[in-house]
Design a protein around this motif. Structure first.
Motif, PDB file in Angstrom:
ATOM      1  N   SER A  81     -41.917 -14.550  69.432  1.00 37.93           N
ATOM      2  CA  SER A  81     -41.216 -14.711  68.302  1.00 37.93           C
ATOM      3  C   SER A  81     -40.955 -13.048  67.685  1.00 37.93           C
ATOM      4  O   SER A  81     -40.118 -12.963  67.011  1.00 37.93           O
ATOM      5  CB  SER A  81     -41.897 -15.598  67.363  1.00 37.93           C
ATOM      6  N   GLY A  82     -42.371 -12.527  67.867  1.00 38.54           N
ATOM      7  CA  GLY A  82     -42.293 -11.265  67.213  1.00 38.54           C
ATOM      8  C   GLY A  82     -41.431 -10.196  67.831  1.00 38.54           C
ATOM      9  O   GLY A  82     -40.474  -9.613  66.991  1.00 38.54           O
ATOM     10  N   PRO A  83     -41.052  -9.898  69.176  1.00 37.62           N
ATOM     11  CA  PRO A  83     -40.191  -9.237  69.625  1.00 37.62           C
ATOM     12  C   PRO A  83     -38.536  -9.654  69.274  1.00 37.62           C
ATOM     13  O   PRO A  83     -37.666  -8.998  68.884  1.00 37.62           O
ATOM     14  CB  PRO A  83     -40.257  -9.265  71.226  1.00 37.62           C
ATOM     15  N   LEU A  84     -38.536 -11.015  69.232  1.00 38.66           N
ATOM     16  CA  LEU A  84     -37.119 -11.514  68.830  1.00 38.66           C
ATOM     17  C   LEU A  84     -36.826 -11.206  67.453  1.00 38.66           C
ATOM     18  O   LEU A  84     -35.598 -11.026  66.940  1.00 38.66           O
ATOM     19  CB  LEU A  84     -37.249 -12.875  69.201  1.00 38.66           C
ATOM     20  N   LEU A  85     -38.035 -11.126  66.595  1.00 37.50           N
ATOM     21  CA  LEU A  85     -37.819 -10.790  65.086  1.00 37.50           C
ATOM     22  C   LEU A  85     -37.342  -9.273  65.042  1.00 37.50           C
ATOM     23  O   LEU A  85     -36.286  -9.033  64.149  1.00 37.50           O
ATOM     24  CB  LEU A  85     -39.103 -10.991  64.380  1.00 37.50           C
ATOM     25  N   ASP A 136     -33.872 -15.097  59.967  1.00 35.44           N
ATOM     26  CA  ASP A 136     -34.894 -15.789  59.357  1.00 35.44           C
ATOM     27  C   ASP A 136     -35.501 -17.019  60.220  1.00 35.44           C
ATOM     28  O   ASP A 136     -36.611 -17.321  59.697  1.00 35.44           O
ATOM     29  CB  ASP A 136     -33.916 -16.691  58.284  1.00 35.44           C
ATOM     30  N   SER A 137     -34.968 -17.291  61.270  1.00 35.08           N
ATOM     31  CA  SER A 137     -35.730 -18.109  62.210  1.00 35.08           C
ATOM     32  C   SER A 137     -36.951 -17.558  62.927  1.00 35.08           C
ATOM     33  O   SER A 137     -37.779 -18.170  62.738  1.00 35.08           O
ATOM     34  CB  SER A 137     -34.423 -18.601  63.208  1.00 35.08           C
ATOM     35  N   PHE A 138     -36.590 -16.348  63.360  1.00 34.01           N
ATOM     36  CA  PHE A 138     -37.765 -15.690  63.861  1.00 34.01           C
ATOM     37  C   PHE A 138     -38.912 -15.266  62.895  1.00 34.01           C
ATOM     38  O   PHE A 138     -40.007 -14.997  63.275  1.00 34.01           O
ATOM     39  CB  PHE A 138     -37.371 -14.416  64.899  1.00 34.01           C
ATOM     40  N   LEU A 139     -38.399 -14.669  61.721  1.00 34.64           N
ATOM     41  CA  LEU A 139     -39.162 -14.611  60.523  1.00 34.64           C
ATOM     42  C   LEU A 139     -40.118 -15.837  60.255  1.00 34.64           C
ATOM     43  O   LEU A 139     -41.362 -15.710  60.221  1.00 34.64           O
ATOM     44  CB  LEU A 139     -38.519 -14.192  59.400  1.00 34.64           C
ATOM     45  N   THR A 140     -39.588 -16.853  60.181  1.00 37.42           N
ATOM     46  CA  THR A 140     -40.379 -18.058  60.011  1.00 37.42           C
ATOM     47  C   THR A 140     -41.451 -18.435  61.139  1.00 37.42           C
ATOM     48  O   THR A 140     -42.439 -18.825  60.551  1.00 37.42           O
ATOM     49  CB  THR A 140     -39.393 -19.456  59.780  1.00 37.42           C
ATOM     50  N   ALA A 141     -40.955 -18.521  62.222  1.00 40.62           N
ATOM     51  CA  ALA A 141     -41.712 -18.445  63.259  1.00 40.62           C
ATOM     52  C   ALA A 141     -42.974 -17.795  63.324  1.00 40.62           C
ATOM     53  O   ALA A 141     -44.117 -18.158  63.320  1.00 40.62           O
ATOM     54  CB  ALA A 141     -41.098 -18.529  64.632  1.00 40.62           C
ATOM     55  N   THR A 180     -41.609  -4.221  68.350  1.00 37.66           N
ATOM     56  CA  THR A 180     -41.551  -5.125  69.588  1.00 37.66           C
ATOM     57  C   THR A 180     -42.715  -4.807  70.192  1.00 37.66           C
ATOM     58  O   THR A 180     -43.622  -5.573  70.896  1.00 37.66           O
ATOM     59  CB  THR A 180     -40.306  -4.769  70.511  1.00 37.66           C
ATOM     60  N   PHE A 181     -43.340  -3.749  70.440  1.00 35.89           N
ATOM     61  CA  PHE A 181     -44.296  -3.080  71.519  1.00 35.89           C
ATOM     62  C   PHE A 181     -45.580  -3.641  70.925  1.00 35.89           C
ATOM     63  O   PHE A 181     -46.538  -3.749  71.368  1.00 35.89           O
ATOM     64  CB  PHE A 181     -44.236  -1.747  71.854  1.00 35.89           C
TER      65      PHE A 181
END
Length: 510
Positions: A106-110, A136-141, A205-206
Protein backbone atom coordinates in the motif's frame (compact mmCIF):
# COMPACT_ATOMS: atom_id res chain seq x y z
CA UNK A 1 19.14 2.90 1.43
CA UNK A 2 22.25 0.93 2.43
CA UNK A 3 23.71 3.97 4.17
CA UNK A 4 20.41 4.43 6.01
CA UNK A 5 20.69 0.83 7.23
CA UNK A 6 24.23 1.43 8.48
CA UNK A 7 23.15 4.59 10.29
CA UNK A 8 20.43 2.64 12.08
CA UNK A 9 22.93 0.07 13.30
CA UNK A 10 25.79 2.40 14.16
CA UNK A 11 23.96 5.23 15.89
CA UNK A 12 20.80 3.62 17.23
CA UNK A 13 21.83 0.01 17.77
CA UNK A 14 19.93 -3.18 17.14
CA UNK A 15 17.69 -2.67 20.16
CA UNK A 16 16.05 0.45 18.67
CA UNK A 17 16.01 -0.70 15.06
CA UNK A 18 12.33 -1.70 15.12
CA UNK A 19 11.26 1.67 16.57
CA UNK A 20 13.36 3.56 13.98
CA UNK A 21 11.99 1.54 11.06
CA UNK A 22 8.44 1.82 12.36
CA UNK A 23 8.83 5.58 12.83
CA UNK A 24 10.43 6.06 9.42
CA UNK A 25 7.20 4.96 7.75
CA UNK A 26 5.63 8.11 9.21
CA UNK A 27 8.27 10.13 7.29
CA UNK A 28 7.46 8.41 3.99
CA UNK A 29 3.75 9.06 4.62
CA UNK A 30 3.98 12.65 5.91
CA UNK A 31 6.36 13.93 3.24
CA UNK A 32 3.71 13.46 0.56
CA UNK A 33 0.51 13.85 2.58
CA UNK A 34 1.15 17.40 3.80
CA UNK A 35 1.93 18.53 0.25
CA UNK A 36 -1.32 16.91 -0.86
CA UNK A 37 -3.32 18.73 1.84
CA UNK A 38 -1.87 22.11 0.92
CA UNK A 39 -1.99 22.03 -2.87
CA UNK A 40 -4.46 19.53 -4.33
CA UNK A 41 -7.44 21.92 -4.27
CA UNK A 42 -5.44 24.78 -5.77
CA UNK A 43 -4.15 22.44 -8.48
CA UNK A 44 -7.62 21.34 -9.59
CA UNK A 45 -9.33 24.73 -9.16
CA UNK A 46 -6.62 27.14 -10.36
CA UNK A 47 -4.60 25.00 -12.79
CA UNK A 48 -6.93 22.29 -14.13
CA UNK A 49 -9.98 24.61 -13.94
CA UNK A 50 -12.48 22.07 -12.65
CA UNK A 51 -16.09 23.26 -12.76
CA UNK A 52 -18.02 23.94 -9.56
CA UNK A 53 -20.52 21.17 -10.33
CA UNK A 54 -17.79 18.58 -10.98
CA UNK A 55 -16.01 19.68 -7.83
CA UNK A 56 -19.12 19.29 -5.66
CA UNK A 57 -19.97 15.89 -7.17
CA UNK A 58 -16.41 14.73 -6.58
CA UNK A 59 -16.47 15.89 -2.96
CA UNK A 60 -19.78 14.09 -2.30
CA UNK A 61 -18.46 10.83 -3.78
CA UNK A 62 -15.26 11.24 -1.80
CA UNK A 63 -17.19 11.95 1.41
CA UNK A 64 -19.17 8.72 1.05
CA UNK A 65 -16.12 6.61 0.24
CA UNK A 66 -14.04 8.28 2.95
CA UNK A 67 -16.72 7.42 5.52
CA UNK A 68 -16.97 3.71 4.80
CA UNK A 69 -13.45 2.65 3.85
CA UNK A 70 -11.97 2.73 7.38
CA UNK A 71 -14.23 0.03 8.88
CA UNK A 72 -14.33 -1.82 5.54
CA UNK A 73 -10.55 -2.10 5.28
CA UNK A 74 -10.29 -2.86 8.99
CA UNK A 75 -12.77 -5.70 8.62
CA UNK A 76 -11.07 -7.09 5.51
CA UNK A 77 -7.75 -6.98 7.34
CA UNK A 78 -8.87 -8.56 10.62
CA UNK A 79 -11.78 -10.83 9.73
CA UNK A 80 -9.56 -13.93 9.92
CA UNK A 81 -8.40 -12.87 13.38
CA UNK A 82 -12.00 -12.73 14.63
CA UNK A 83 -12.85 -16.06 13.01
CA UNK A 84 -9.92 -17.91 14.55
CA UNK A 85 -10.57 -20.15 17.55
CA UNK A 86 -8.36 -21.76 20.15
CA UNK A 87 -7.85 -24.62 17.67
CA UNK A 88 -6.53 -22.42 14.89
CA UNK A 89 -5.21 -19.32 16.65
CA UNK A 90 -2.99 -17.24 14.37
CA UNK A 91 0.59 -16.83 15.52
CA UNK A 92 1.70 -13.35 16.64
CA UNK A 93 4.44 -13.28 14.01
CA UNK A 94 1.93 -14.05 11.28
CA UNK A 95 -0.19 -11.07 12.37
CA UNK A 96 2.82 -8.72 12.25
CA UNK A 97 3.92 -10.18 8.93
CA UNK A 98 0.46 -9.72 7.41
CA UNK A 99 0.32 -6.06 8.43
CA UNK A 100 3.82 -5.38 7.10
CA UNK A 101 3.02 -7.04 3.78
CA UNK A 102 -0.04 -4.81 3.40
CA UNK A 103 2.14 -1.77 4.17
CA UNK A 104 4.75 -2.96 1.67
CA UNK A 105 2.11 -3.00 -1.07
CA UNK A 106 0.00 0.00 0.00
CA UNK A 107 2.87 2.42 0.71
CA UNK A 108 4.22 2.55 -2.87
CA UNK A 109 0.65 2.63 -4.23
CA UNK A 110 -0.07 5.61 -1.96
CA UNK A 111 2.95 7.40 -3.46
CA UNK A 112 1.81 6.54 -6.99
CA UNK A 113 -1.73 7.81 -6.37
CA UNK A 114 -0.19 11.01 -4.95
CA UNK A 115 1.84 11.53 -8.13
CA UNK A 116 -1.30 11.15 -10.29
CA UNK A 117 -2.80 14.33 -8.80
CA UNK A 118 -0.39 16.71 -10.45
CA UNK A 119 -0.72 15.66 -14.12
CA UNK A 120 -3.74 15.92 -16.40
CA UNK A 121 -4.23 12.43 -17.84
CA UNK A 122 -8.03 12.05 -18.16
CA UNK A 123 -10.94 14.56 -18.19
CA UNK A 124 -10.57 16.70 -15.08
CA UNK A 125 -14.02 15.91 -13.65
CA UNK A 126 -13.28 12.18 -13.72
CA UNK A 127 -9.66 12.58 -12.63
CA UNK A 128 -10.72 14.51 -9.53
CA UNK A 129 -12.96 11.69 -8.27
CA UNK A 130 -10.60 8.88 -9.28
CA UNK A 131 -7.53 10.51 -7.74
CA UNK A 132 -9.29 11.40 -4.48
CA UNK A 133 -10.76 7.92 -4.00
CA UNK A 134 -7.54 6.12 -4.99
CA UNK A 135 -5.41 8.27 -2.73
CA UNK A 136 -7.78 7.96 0.23
CA UNK A 137 -7.98 4.18 -0.22
CA UNK A 138 -4.24 3.66 0.04
CA UNK A 139 -3.93 6.33 2.73
CA UNK A 140 -6.52 4.47 4.82
CA UNK A 141 -4.74 1.14 4.28
CA UNK A 142 -1.40 2.63 5.38
CA UNK A 143 -2.86 4.49 8.38
CA UNK A 144 -4.83 1.49 9.63
CA UNK A 145 -1.98 -1.00 9.43
CA UNK A 146 0.60 1.41 10.83
CA UNK A 147 -1.56 2.33 13.84
CA UNK A 148 -2.63 -1.30 14.33
CA UNK A 149 1.04 -2.26 14.60
CA UNK A 150 1.31 0.14 17.54
CA UNK A 151 -1.10 -2.11 19.45
CA UNK A 152 0.30 -5.39 18.10
CA UNK A 153 4.01 -4.80 18.69
CA UNK A 154 3.79 -4.19 22.43
CA UNK A 155 1.47 -3.95 25.42
CA UNK A 156 3.69 -1.71 27.58
CA UNK A 157 3.15 2.06 27.48
CA UNK A 158 6.91 2.69 27.46
CA UNK A 159 7.37 0.65 24.26
CA UNK A 160 4.31 2.12 22.58
CA UNK A 161 5.47 5.60 23.54
CA UNK A 162 8.89 4.85 22.02
CA UNK A 163 7.26 3.75 18.75
CA UNK A 164 5.02 6.82 18.75
CA UNK A 165 7.93 9.09 19.61
CA UNK A 166 9.94 7.85 16.64
CA UNK A 167 6.91 8.41 14.42
CA UNK A 168 6.60 11.99 15.68
CA UNK A 169 10.27 12.77 15.05
CA UNK A 170 10.13 11.39 11.51
CA UNK A 171 6.80 13.13 10.88
CA UNK A 172 8.37 16.45 11.88
CA UNK A 173 11.16 15.82 9.38
CA UNK A 174 8.63 14.89 6.70
CA UNK A 175 6.63 18.05 7.37
CA UNK A 176 9.57 20.09 6.08
CA UNK A 177 8.22 19.26 2.61
CA UNK A 178 5.59 21.95 3.31
CA UNK A 179 8.26 24.68 3.31
CA UNK A 180 10.00 23.26 0.24
CA UNK A 181 6.74 22.97 -1.70
CA UNK A 182 6.22 26.75 -1.48
CA UNK A 183 9.55 27.23 -3.24
CA UNK A 184 8.30 25.31 -6.30
CA UNK A 185 4.58 26.13 -6.31
CA UNK A 186 3.56 28.47 -9.12
CA UNK A 187 0.16 27.90 -10.66
CA UNK A 188 1.29 29.68 -13.84
CA UNK A 189 4.24 27.33 -14.33
CA UNK A 190 3.81 23.95 -12.62
CA UNK A 191 6.66 21.95 -14.18
CA UNK A 192 9.03 22.56 -11.24
CA UNK A 193 6.32 21.61 -8.75
CA UNK A 194 5.46 18.47 -10.72
CA UNK A 195 9.11 17.45 -10.70
CA UNK A 196 9.27 18.04 -6.94
CA UNK A 197 6.20 15.85 -6.41
CA UNK A 198 7.65 13.02 -8.50
CA UNK A 199 10.89 13.14 -6.50
CA UNK A 200 9.18 12.94 -3.10
CA UNK A 201 6.83 10.21 -4.43
CA UNK A 202 9.86 8.13 -5.48
CA UNK A 203 11.51 8.75 -2.12
CA UNK A 204 8.35 7.62 -0.36
CA UNK A 205 8.08 4.49 -2.53
CA UNK A 206 11.64 3.31 -1.90
CA UNK A 207 11.33 4.25 1.77
CA UNK A 208 8.25 2.08 2.31
CA UNK A 209 9.86 -0.84 0.46
CA UNK A 210 13.04 -0.57 2.49
CA UNK A 211 11.50 -0.18 5.96
CA UNK A 212 8.88 -2.89 5.53
CA UNK A 213 11.41 -5.33 4.05
CA UNK A 214 13.76 -4.75 6.97
CA UNK A 215 10.98 -5.28 9.50
CA UNK A 216 9.76 -8.42 7.73
CA UNK A 217 13.26 -9.82 7.82
CA UNK A 218 13.60 -8.91 11.52
CA UNK A 219 10.42 -10.69 12.57
CA UNK A 220 11.13 -13.68 10.33
CA UNK A 221 14.39 -14.12 12.23
CA UNK A 222 12.58 -13.82 15.58
CA UNK A 223 10.01 -16.35 14.44
CA UNK A 224 12.73 -18.84 13.51
CA UNK A 225 14.15 -18.53 17.03
CA UNK A 226 10.79 -19.08 18.69
CA UNK A 227 10.71 -22.74 19.69
CA UNK A 228 6.92 -22.80 19.47
CA UNK A 229 6.77 -21.15 16.09
CA UNK A 230 6.93 -24.19 13.85
CA UNK A 231 4.10 -26.06 15.54
CA UNK A 232 1.85 -22.98 15.55
CA UNK A 233 2.84 -22.05 12.00
CA UNK A 234 1.79 -25.48 10.80
CA UNK A 235 -1.60 -24.89 12.41
CA UNK A 236 -1.94 -21.61 10.51
CA UNK A 237 -1.22 -23.35 7.23
CA UNK A 238 -3.78 -26.02 8.10
CA UNK A 239 -6.62 -23.53 8.67
CA UNK A 240 -8.00 -24.24 5.21
CA UNK A 241 -8.32 -27.89 6.17
CA UNK A 242 -10.59 -27.12 9.16
CA UNK A 243 -14.16 -28.33 8.53
CA UNK A 244 -16.58 -25.55 7.68
CA UNK A 245 -18.71 -26.44 10.69
CA UNK A 246 -15.85 -25.24 12.93
CA UNK A 247 -15.54 -21.90 11.14
CA UNK A 248 -17.33 -18.72 12.13
CA UNK A 249 -19.57 -17.20 9.45
CA UNK A 250 -18.18 -13.72 8.60
CA UNK A 251 -21.51 -11.89 8.82
CA UNK A 252 -22.24 -13.37 12.21
CA UNK A 253 -18.78 -12.51 13.47
CA UNK A 254 -19.07 -8.89 12.36
CA UNK A 255 -22.56 -8.55 13.84
CA UNK A 256 -21.36 -9.95 17.16
CA UNK A 257 -18.29 -7.70 17.17
CA UNK A 258 -20.41 -4.59 16.49
CA UNK A 259 -22.75 -5.55 19.34
CA UNK A 260 -19.77 -5.92 21.69
CA UNK A 261 -18.40 -2.52 20.69
CA UNK A 262 -21.81 -0.90 21.15
CA UNK A 263 -21.87 -2.13 24.74
CA UNK A 264 -18.27 -1.18 25.49
CA UNK A 265 -18.50 1.64 28.07
CA UNK A 266 -15.01 3.04 27.50
CA UNK A 267 -15.20 2.81 23.70
CA UNK A 268 -18.42 4.87 23.65
CA UNK A 269 -16.95 7.64 25.81
CA UNK A 270 -13.71 7.62 23.82
CA UNK A 271 -15.62 7.97 20.55
CA UNK A 272 -17.40 11.06 21.89
CA UNK A 273 -14.04 12.59 22.89
CA UNK A 274 -12.45 11.67 19.58
CA UNK A 275 -15.37 13.11 17.60
CA UNK A 276 -14.96 16.49 19.31
CA UNK A 277 -11.18 16.31 18.87
CA UNK A 278 -11.41 15.56 15.15
CA UNK A 279 -13.89 18.43 14.79
CA UNK A 280 -11.53 20.81 16.61
CA UNK A 281 -8.47 19.72 14.62
CA UNK A 282 -10.22 20.25 11.28
CA UNK A 283 -11.82 23.49 12.45
CA UNK A 284 -8.33 24.85 13.21
CA UNK A 285 -6.94 23.56 9.91
CA UNK A 286 -9.77 25.05 7.84
CA UNK A 287 -9.87 28.49 9.47
CA UNK A 288 -6.28 29.00 10.66
CA UNK A 289 -5.38 31.26 7.67
CA UNK A 290 -8.57 33.30 8.10
CA UNK A 291 -7.96 33.87 11.81
CA UNK A 292 -4.37 34.90 11.06
CA UNK A 293 -5.37 37.52 8.53
CA UNK A 294 -8.38 38.79 10.50
CA UNK A 295 -6.87 39.02 13.98
CA UNK A 296 -3.24 39.82 13.10
CA UNK A 297 -3.50 41.59 9.76
CA UNK A 298 -1.46 44.66 10.76
CA UNK A 299 1.18 42.71 12.64
CA UNK A 300 2.11 40.13 9.99
CA UNK A 301 4.94 41.16 7.68
CA UNK A 302 6.07 39.80 4.35
CA UNK A 303 6.60 36.02 4.29
CA UNK A 304 5.30 35.40 7.82
CA UNK A 305 2.01 33.86 6.66
CA UNK A 306 3.48 30.88 4.77
CA UNK A 307 6.09 30.42 7.51
CA UNK A 308 3.44 30.20 10.26
CA UNK A 309 1.36 27.76 8.24
CA UNK A 310 4.39 25.55 7.63
CA UNK A 311 5.39 25.77 11.28
CA UNK A 312 1.90 24.66 12.32
CA UNK A 313 2.52 21.37 10.48
CA UNK A 314 5.91 20.74 12.11
CA UNK A 315 5.56 21.84 15.73
CA UNK A 316 2.78 19.41 16.76
CA UNK A 317 5.09 16.49 15.97
CA UNK A 318 7.99 17.99 17.92
CA UNK A 319 5.70 18.85 20.82
CA UNK A 320 4.35 15.31 20.78
CA UNK A 321 7.80 13.95 21.69
CA UNK A 322 7.58 15.86 24.97
CA UNK A 323 3.99 14.75 25.59
CA UNK A 324 4.96 11.11 25.04
CA UNK A 325 7.68 11.47 27.67
CA UNK A 326 5.01 12.72 30.07
CA UNK A 327 2.83 9.74 29.14
CA UNK A 328 5.57 7.33 30.17
CA UNK A 329 5.88 8.99 33.59
CA UNK A 330 2.28 9.98 34.37
CA UNK A 331 0.10 7.86 32.11
CA UNK A 332 -1.81 8.70 28.93
CA UNK A 333 -5.06 9.47 30.78
CA UNK A 334 -3.50 12.14 33.01
CA UNK A 335 -1.61 13.81 30.14
CA UNK A 336 -4.69 14.05 27.90
CA UNK A 337 -6.77 15.38 30.80
CA UNK A 338 -4.04 17.96 31.42
CA UNK A 339 -4.13 19.05 27.77
CA UNK A 340 -7.90 19.47 27.94
CA UNK A 341 -7.50 21.62 31.07
CA UNK A 342 -4.78 23.72 29.40
CA UNK A 343 -7.05 24.23 26.37
CA UNK A 344 -9.86 25.38 28.67
CA UNK A 345 -7.64 27.75 30.69
CA UNK A 346 -6.02 29.31 27.62
CA UNK A 347 -9.45 30.02 26.14
CA UNK A 348 -10.65 31.54 29.45
CA UNK A 349 -7.58 33.76 29.76
CA UNK A 350 -7.97 34.93 26.16
CA UNK A 351 -11.68 35.71 26.67
CA UNK A 352 -10.88 37.78 29.79
CA UNK A 353 -7.91 39.63 28.27
CA UNK A 354 -9.62 40.34 24.95
CA UNK A 355 -8.42 40.75 21.38
CA UNK A 356 -6.15 43.76 21.93
CA UNK A 357 -3.15 41.89 23.33
CA UNK A 358 -1.36 41.06 20.09
CA UNK A 359 1.39 38.82 21.44
CA UNK A 360 -0.97 36.86 23.69
CA UNK A 361 -3.33 36.46 20.76
CA UNK A 362 -0.47 35.21 18.58
CA UNK A 363 0.56 32.68 21.23
CA UNK A 364 -3.05 31.56 21.67
CA UNK A 365 -3.67 30.99 17.95
CA UNK A 366 -0.43 29.02 17.60
CA UNK A 367 -0.78 26.99 20.81
CA UNK A 368 -4.44 26.24 20.10
CA UNK A 369 -3.50 24.51 16.85
CA UNK A 370 -0.32 22.87 18.14
CA UNK A 371 -1.81 21.41 21.33
CA UNK A 372 -4.96 20.29 19.54
CA UNK A 373 -2.97 18.45 16.87
CA UNK A 374 -0.72 16.99 19.58
CA UNK A 375 -3.71 15.60 21.46
CA UNK A 376 -4.97 13.94 18.27
CA UNK A 377 -1.70 12.05 17.98
CA UNK A 378 -1.82 10.84 21.60
CA UNK A 379 -5.26 9.32 21.10
CA UNK A 380 -3.72 6.43 19.15
CA UNK A 381 -2.26 5.24 22.46
CA UNK A 382 -5.75 5.25 23.97
CA UNK A 383 -7.11 3.18 21.07
CA UNK A 384 -4.25 0.72 21.61
CA UNK A 385 -5.37 0.38 25.25
CA UNK A 386 -8.93 -0.20 24.03
CA UNK A 387 -7.59 -2.98 21.80
CA UNK A 388 -6.07 -4.57 24.91
CA UNK A 389 -9.33 -4.25 26.84
CA UNK A 390 -11.36 -5.71 23.98
CA UNK A 391 -8.91 -8.61 23.68
CA UNK A 392 -9.13 -9.43 27.39
CA UNK A 393 -12.80 -8.68 27.98
CA UNK A 394 -14.05 -10.92 25.16
CA UNK A 395 -11.33 -13.58 25.52
CA UNK A 396 -10.24 -13.21 21.91
CA UNK A 397 -7.58 -15.44 20.44
CA UNK A 398 -6.19 -12.51 18.45
CA UNK A 399 -6.55 -8.75 18.85
CA UNK A 400 -8.51 -7.13 16.00
CA UNK A 401 -6.41 -3.95 16.09
CA UNK A 402 -7.04 -2.61 12.58
CA UNK A 403 -10.79 -3.19 12.85
CA UNK A 404 -11.05 -1.29 16.13
CA UNK A 405 -8.95 1.59 14.75
CA UNK A 406 -11.21 1.58 11.68
CA UNK A 407 -14.42 1.68 13.71
CA UNK A 408 -13.05 4.52 15.83
CA UNK A 409 -12.14 6.46 12.70
CA UNK A 410 -15.59 5.86 11.16
CA UNK A 411 -17.41 7.24 14.20
CA UNK A 412 -15.12 10.29 14.37
CA UNK A 413 -15.46 11.14 10.65
CA UNK A 414 -18.59 13.32 11.12
CA UNK A 415 -16.36 15.81 12.97
CA UNK A 416 -14.34 16.25 9.78
CA UNK A 417 -17.50 17.21 7.86
CA UNK A 418 -19.14 19.27 10.62
CA UNK A 419 -16.07 21.50 11.11
CA UNK A 420 -16.22 23.48 7.82
CA UNK A 421 -20.03 23.52 7.77
CA UNK A 422 -20.41 24.81 11.33
CA UNK A 423 -17.44 27.15 10.89
CA UNK A 424 -18.85 28.84 7.80
CA UNK A 425 -22.29 29.13 9.45
CA UNK A 426 -20.76 30.73 12.56
CA UNK A 427 -18.72 33.16 10.45
CA UNK A 428 -21.86 34.26 8.64
CA UNK A 429 -24.00 34.58 11.80
CA UNK A 430 -21.48 35.89 14.34
CA UNK A 431 -18.84 37.64 12.23
CA UNK A 432 -21.03 38.64 9.29
CA UNK A 433 -18.73 37.12 6.69
CA UNK A 434 -19.74 34.81 3.87
CA UNK A 435 -16.48 33.19 2.79
CA UNK A 436 -17.95 32.19 -0.56
CA UNK A 437 -18.48 35.83 -1.53
CA UNK A 438 -15.52 37.35 0.36
CA UNK A 439 -12.99 34.58 -0.06
CA UNK A 440 -9.78 35.21 1.86
CA UNK A 441 -6.42 34.51 0.37
CA UNK A 442 -5.75 30.89 1.28
CA UNK A 443 -2.88 30.08 -1.02
CA UNK A 444 -0.77 32.29 1.27
CA UNK A 445 1.68 33.26 -1.42
CA UNK A 446 0.44 36.90 -1.57
CA UNK A 447 -0.94 36.77 1.96
CA UNK A 448 0.94 39.73 3.31
CA UNK A 449 -0.28 42.03 0.52
CA UNK A 450 -3.89 41.08 1.22
CA UNK A 451 -3.43 41.63 4.93
CA UNK A 452 -1.82 45.04 4.65
CA UNK A 453 -4.68 46.21 2.45
CA UNK A 454 -7.30 44.71 4.75
CA UNK A 455 -9.63 47.07 6.56
CA UNK A 456 -11.41 44.55 8.77
CA UNK A 457 -14.50 46.08 10.42
CA UNK A 458 -14.56 46.11 14.22
CA UNK A 459 -17.69 43.95 14.33
CA UNK A 460 -16.17 41.35 12.03
CA UNK A 461 -12.97 41.17 14.08
CA UNK A 462 -14.89 40.78 17.34
CA UNK A 463 -17.03 38.06 15.81
CA UNK A 464 -13.96 36.11 14.68
CA UNK A 465 -12.46 36.55 18.15
CA UNK A 466 -15.56 35.06 19.78
CA UNK A 467 -15.47 32.05 17.42
CA UNK A 468 -11.72 31.65 17.93
CA UNK A 469 -11.98 31.55 21.73
CA UNK A 470 -15.37 29.98 22.40
CA UNK A 471 -14.77 26.98 20.10
CA UNK A 472 -11.85 25.55 22.15
CA UNK A 473 -13.66 26.51 25.38
CA UNK A 474 -16.80 24.53 24.49
CA UNK A 475 -14.76 21.62 23.09
CA UNK A 476 -12.66 21.44 26.27
CA UNK A 477 -15.73 21.45 28.55
CA UNK A 478 -17.38 18.61 26.59
CA UNK A 479 -14.16 16.60 26.49
CA UNK A 480 -13.42 17.00 30.19
CA UNK A 481 -16.92 15.82 31.10
CA UNK A 482 -16.66 12.82 28.78
CA UNK A 483 -13.07 12.00 29.82
CA UNK A 484 -14.16 11.84 33.48
CA UNK A 485 -16.37 8.87 32.52
CA UNK A 486 -13.49 6.96 30.88
CA UNK A 487 -12.33 4.24 33.30
CA UNK A 488 -9.53 2.51 31.38
CA UNK A 489 -6.65 3.98 33.39
CA UNK A 490 -4.84 3.44 36.67
CA UNK A 491 -5.44 0.07 38.34
CA UNK A 492 -7.97 -1.06 35.74
CA UNK A 493 -5.57 -0.46 32.85
CA UNK A 494 -2.77 -2.21 34.73
CA UNK A 495 -5.04 -5.22 35.33
CA UNK A 496 -5.92 -5.34 31.61
CA UNK A 497 -2.22 -5.24 30.64
CA UNK A 498 -1.38 -8.08 33.02
CA UNK A 499 -4.31 -10.15 31.79
CA UNK A 500 -3.29 -9.72 28.16
CA UNK A 501 0.28 -10.77 28.94
CA UNK A 502 -1.01 -13.87 30.69
CA UNK A 503 -3.26 -14.73 27.76
CA UNK A 504 -0.27 -14.76 25.40
CA UNK A 505 0.39 -13.41 21.88
CA UNK A 506 1.04 -10.06 23.50
CA UNK A 507 4.64 -9.02 23.69
CA UNK A 508 7.29 -8.82 20.99
CA UNK A 509 10.79 -7.38 21.30
CA UNK A 510 10.82 -3.72 20.21
Amino acid sequence: MLSHSLLIRVFMGKHNEVAILYGSMALFHTIIHNVFLLHYLDMFVSVFKISKTSFLIGEVVFLIWNSINDPLFGWLSDRDLLKSSSHNSINKYEIIRKRLQILKRSGPLLALSFALFWFSWIPVSIQFVVCLCLYDSFLTAVDLQHTALLADLSVFISERAKLNKCSSIFSAIGSASVFVSYMFWDKNSILAFQTFCIIIAMFSTFGFLFSTSRLLNHYDQLAMKDRDYFSIHSQVQAIDAVPSSMSCFPGTALKEYMFQLKNNHNFKWFVSINLVQVFHCHFNSNFFPLFLETMLSRELVSGVGPFLIGLSFVLPHINNVYFLGLCENHGVYAVIRGLFIVKLLLALVMIVVGADSVWLLCIFIASNRIFTEGTCRLLNLVISDLVDEDYVKHQRNNAASALLFGMSSLLAKPGQTIAPLLGTWLLAKVAGEDIFTTMPSTNLAPLEQHLVESTTPHHHRNGCFLILTLTPFVCAVIQLLAWSQFTLHGNRLEAVKKARLRMGNAELPV
